[in-house]
Scaffold this motif. Structure first.
Motif, PDB file in Angstrom:
ATOM      1  N   MET A 133     -12.548  -2.416   3.423  1.00  0.00           N
ATOM      2  CA  MET A 133     -11.283  -2.286   2.830  1.00  0.00           C
ATOM      3  C   MET A 133     -10.843  -0.625   3.381  1.00  0.00           C
ATOM      4  SD  MET A 133      -9.608  -3.125  -0.847  1.00  0.00           S
ATOM      5  CE  MET A 133      -9.041  -4.655  -0.280  1.00  0.00           C
ATOM      6  N   ARG A 134      -9.714  -0.767   3.541  1.00  0.00           N
ATOM      7  CA  ARG A 134      -9.054   0.649   3.724  1.00  0.00           C
ATOM      8  C   ARG A 134      -9.264   1.503   2.750  1.00  0.00           C
ATOM      9  NH1 ARG A 134      -2.937   1.460   3.072  1.00  0.00           N
ATOM     10  NH2 ARG A 134      -2.849   3.429   3.581  1.00  0.00           N
ATOM     11  N   GLN A 135      -9.527   2.880   3.203  1.00  0.00           N
ATOM     12  CA  GLN A 135      -9.702   4.007   2.316  1.00  0.00           C
ATOM     13  C   GLN A 135      -8.346   4.784   1.776  1.00  0.00           C
ATOM     14  OE1 GLN A 135     -12.493   6.976   3.811  1.00  0.00           O
ATOM     15  NE2 GLN A 135     -13.934   5.597   3.406  1.00  0.00           N
ATOM     16  N   ILE A 136      -8.381   5.127   0.678  1.00  0.00           N
ATOM     17  CA  ILE A 136      -7.361   5.838  -0.018  1.00  0.00           C
ATOM     18  C   ILE A 136      -7.697   6.969  -0.508  1.00  0.00           C
ATOM     19  CG2 ILE A 136      -5.097   5.753  -1.606  1.00  0.00           C
ATOM     20  CD1 ILE A 136      -5.008   3.549   0.529  1.00  0.00           C
ATOM     21  N   ASN A 137      -7.223   8.077  -0.218  1.00  0.00           N
ATOM     22  CA  ASN A 137      -7.538   9.445  -0.540  1.00  0.00           C
ATOM     23  C   ASN A 137      -9.142   9.682  -0.240  1.00  0.00           C
ATOM     24  OD1 ASN A 137      -7.249  12.121  -1.660  1.00  0.00           O
ATOM     25  ND2 ASN A 137      -7.372  11.274  -3.729  1.00  0.00           N
ATOM     26  N   GLY A 138      -9.702   9.225   0.801  1.00  0.00           N
ATOM     27  CA  GLY A 138     -11.165   9.210   0.945  1.00  0.00           C
ATOM     28  C   GLY A 138     -11.753   8.533   0.414  1.00  0.00           C
ATOM     29  N   ARG A 139     -11.655   7.466  -0.080  1.00  0.00           N
ATOM     30  CA  ARG A 139     -12.486   6.236  -0.777  1.00  0.00           C
ATOM     31  C   ARG A 139     -11.953   5.076  -0.560  1.00  0.00           C
ATOM     32  NH1 ARG A 139     -15.979   8.833  -5.021  1.00  0.00           N
ATOM     33  NH2 ARG A 139     -16.585  10.919  -3.963  1.00  0.00           N
ATOM     34  N   ILE A 165     -11.395  -1.555  -6.855  1.00  0.00           N
ATOM     35  CA  ILE A 165     -10.092  -1.499  -7.737  1.00  0.00           C
ATOM     36  C   ILE A 165      -9.260  -2.754  -7.278  1.00  0.00           C
ATOM     37  CG2 ILE A 165      -7.743  -0.512  -7.932  1.00  0.00           C
ATOM     38  CD1 ILE A 165      -9.019   2.309  -7.594  1.00  0.00           C
ATOM     39  N   ALA A 166      -9.316  -2.930  -6.280  1.00  0.00           N
ATOM     40  CA  ALA A 166      -8.709  -4.263  -5.765  1.00  0.00           C
ATOM     41  C   ALA A 166      -9.219  -5.440  -6.337  1.00  0.00           C
ATOM     42  CB  ALA A 166      -8.894  -4.602  -3.996  1.00  0.00           C
ATOM     43  N   ARG A 167     -10.748  -5.423  -6.245  1.00  0.00           N
ATOM     44  CA  ARG A 167     -11.514  -6.618  -7.224  1.00  0.00           C
ATOM     45  C   ARG A 167     -10.977  -6.624  -8.652  1.00  0.00           C
ATOM     46  NH1 ARG A 167     -17.265  -5.867  -4.099  1.00  0.00           N
ATOM     47  NH2 ARG A 167     -16.643  -6.917  -2.097  1.00  0.00           N
ATOM     48  N   ALA A 199       2.419   5.915  -6.663  1.00  0.00           N
ATOM     49  CA  ALA A 199       3.045   6.646  -5.805  1.00  0.00           C
ATOM     50  C   ALA A 199       3.051   6.227  -4.489  1.00  0.00           C
ATOM     51  CB  ALA A 199       2.808   8.284  -5.931  1.00  0.00           C
ATOM     52  N   THR A 200       3.485   6.722  -3.479  1.00  0.00           N
ATOM     53  CA  THR A 200       3.494   6.269  -1.898  1.00  0.00           C
ATOM     54  C   THR A 200       2.193   6.874  -1.476  1.00  0.00           C
ATOM     55  OG1 THR A 200       5.814   6.743  -1.254  1.00  0.00           O
ATOM     56  CG2 THR A 200       4.364   6.832   0.430  1.00  0.00           C
ATOM     57  N   GLY A 201       1.093   6.020  -0.999  1.00  0.00           N
ATOM     58  CA  GLY A 201       0.045   6.261  -0.475  1.00  0.00           C
ATOM     59  C   GLY A 201      -1.066   6.025  -1.439  1.00  0.00           C
ATOM     60  N   THR A 202      -0.713   5.336  -2.642  1.00  0.00           N
ATOM     61  CA  THR A 202      -2.026   4.963  -3.543  1.00  0.00           C
ATOM     62  C   THR A 202      -2.578   3.670  -3.462  1.00  0.00           C
ATOM     63  OG1 THR A 202      -0.018   4.219  -5.058  1.00  0.00           O
ATOM     64  CG2 THR A 202      -0.958   6.512  -5.100  1.00  0.00           C
ATOM     65  N   GLY A 203      -2.022   2.922  -2.606  1.00  0.00           N
ATOM     66  CA  GLY A 203      -2.877   1.702  -2.121  1.00  0.00           C
ATOM     67  C   GLY A 203      -2.216   0.426  -2.818  1.00  0.00           C
ATOM     68  N   LYS A 204      -0.955   0.548  -3.116  1.00  0.00           N
ATOM     69  CA  LYS A 204      -0.431  -0.856  -3.995  1.00  0.00           C
ATOM     70  C   LYS A 204      -0.351  -2.023  -2.833  1.00  0.00           C
ATOM     71  CE  LYS A 204       3.555   1.284  -4.420  1.00  0.00           C
ATOM     72  NZ  LYS A 204       3.181   2.846  -3.795  1.00  0.00           N
ATOM     73  N   THR A 205       0.274  -1.778  -1.703  1.00  0.00           N
ATOM     74  CA  THR A 205       0.340  -2.603  -0.490  1.00  0.00           C
ATOM     75  C   THR A 205      -1.028  -3.284  -0.017  1.00  0.00           C
ATOM     76  OG1 THR A 205       2.430  -1.999   0.114  1.00  0.00           O
ATOM     77  CG2 THR A 205       1.051  -3.355   1.656  1.00  0.00           C
ATOM     78  N   THR A 206      -1.950  -2.506  -0.051  1.00  0.00           N
ATOM     79  CA  THR A 206      -3.402  -2.547   0.450  1.00  0.00           C
ATOM     80  C   THR A 206      -3.955  -3.520  -0.652  1.00  0.00           C
ATOM     81  OG1 THR A 206      -3.722  -0.658   1.633  1.00  0.00           O
ATOM     82  CG2 THR A 206      -5.538  -1.771   1.102  1.00  0.00           C
ATOM     83  N   ILE A 207      -3.742  -3.285  -2.049  1.00  0.00           N
ATOM     84  CA  ILE A 207      -4.164  -4.248  -2.997  1.00  0.00           C
ATOM     85  C   ILE A 207      -3.658  -5.348  -3.160  1.00  0.00           C
ATOM     86  CG2 ILE A 207      -4.317  -4.339  -5.575  1.00  0.00           C
ATOM     87  CD1 ILE A 207      -5.117  -1.356  -5.653  1.00  0.00           C
TER      88      ILE A 207
END
Length: 146
Positions: free
Chosen positions: A1-7, A12-14, A32-40
């Motif tokens: 899974m993609r990393q957000i802010n280095g992790r 969180i998605a699970r 905020a932009t870049g916190t992973g909303k779309t990835t989740i």
């Protein structure tokens, strides 16, 4: 899974997926932009059947947020990004009010906490917040002690 802010945000998605599965009302995901909303949300769609509507780069056009279009393929729909401060959010607020009685459910992402009129339509609210640089993102439930 993609990393957000280095992790990785897999944990969180699970957790988000489990919360979705354990509830039946409308869900709001704030960050905020870049916190992973779309990835989740993309991770959720891999295991949870829902229609997906992407308004990240273009505001909804008239009629796009009507029940017949939003729920055309599924009684559950993900609306990935709505600006509740913009006039185009009015149809979504109306849809939130009416669709639950029809057995439909919305999962919505936004960048800012909406006004009380919109907020009151959601049974659960989750907020993604960046930790210290390189420490990832945490998911909080506003109003709950962490």
């Amino acid at each position: 899974m993609r990393q957000i802010n280095g992790r990785s945000i897999l944990r969180i998605a699970r957790k988000f997926n489990a919360e979705i599965a354990a509830s039946s009302g409308h869900i709001l995901l704030i960050g905020a932009t870049g916190t992973g909303k779309t990835t989740i949300l993309e991770n959720l769609l891999k295991s949870y059947p829902a229609a997906y509507h992407d308004f990240q780069t273009q505001l909804p056009q008239p009629g796009e947020l009507e029940a017949g279009r939003v729920f055309a393929s599924s009684p559950v729909a993900v609306v990935d990004y709505i600006d509740f401060d913009h006039a185009t959010a009015r149809p979504l607020i109306d849809l939130l009010r009416t669709c639950r009685k029809d057995g439909c459910r919305l999962i919505v992402s936004t960048m800012h906490m909406p006004n009380i009129e919109a907020l009151s339509q959601f049974s659960k609210v989750f907020e993604l917040v960046r930790e210290a640089p390189g420490k990832g993102v945490k998911m909080i439930v506003p109003g709950q002690l962490q």
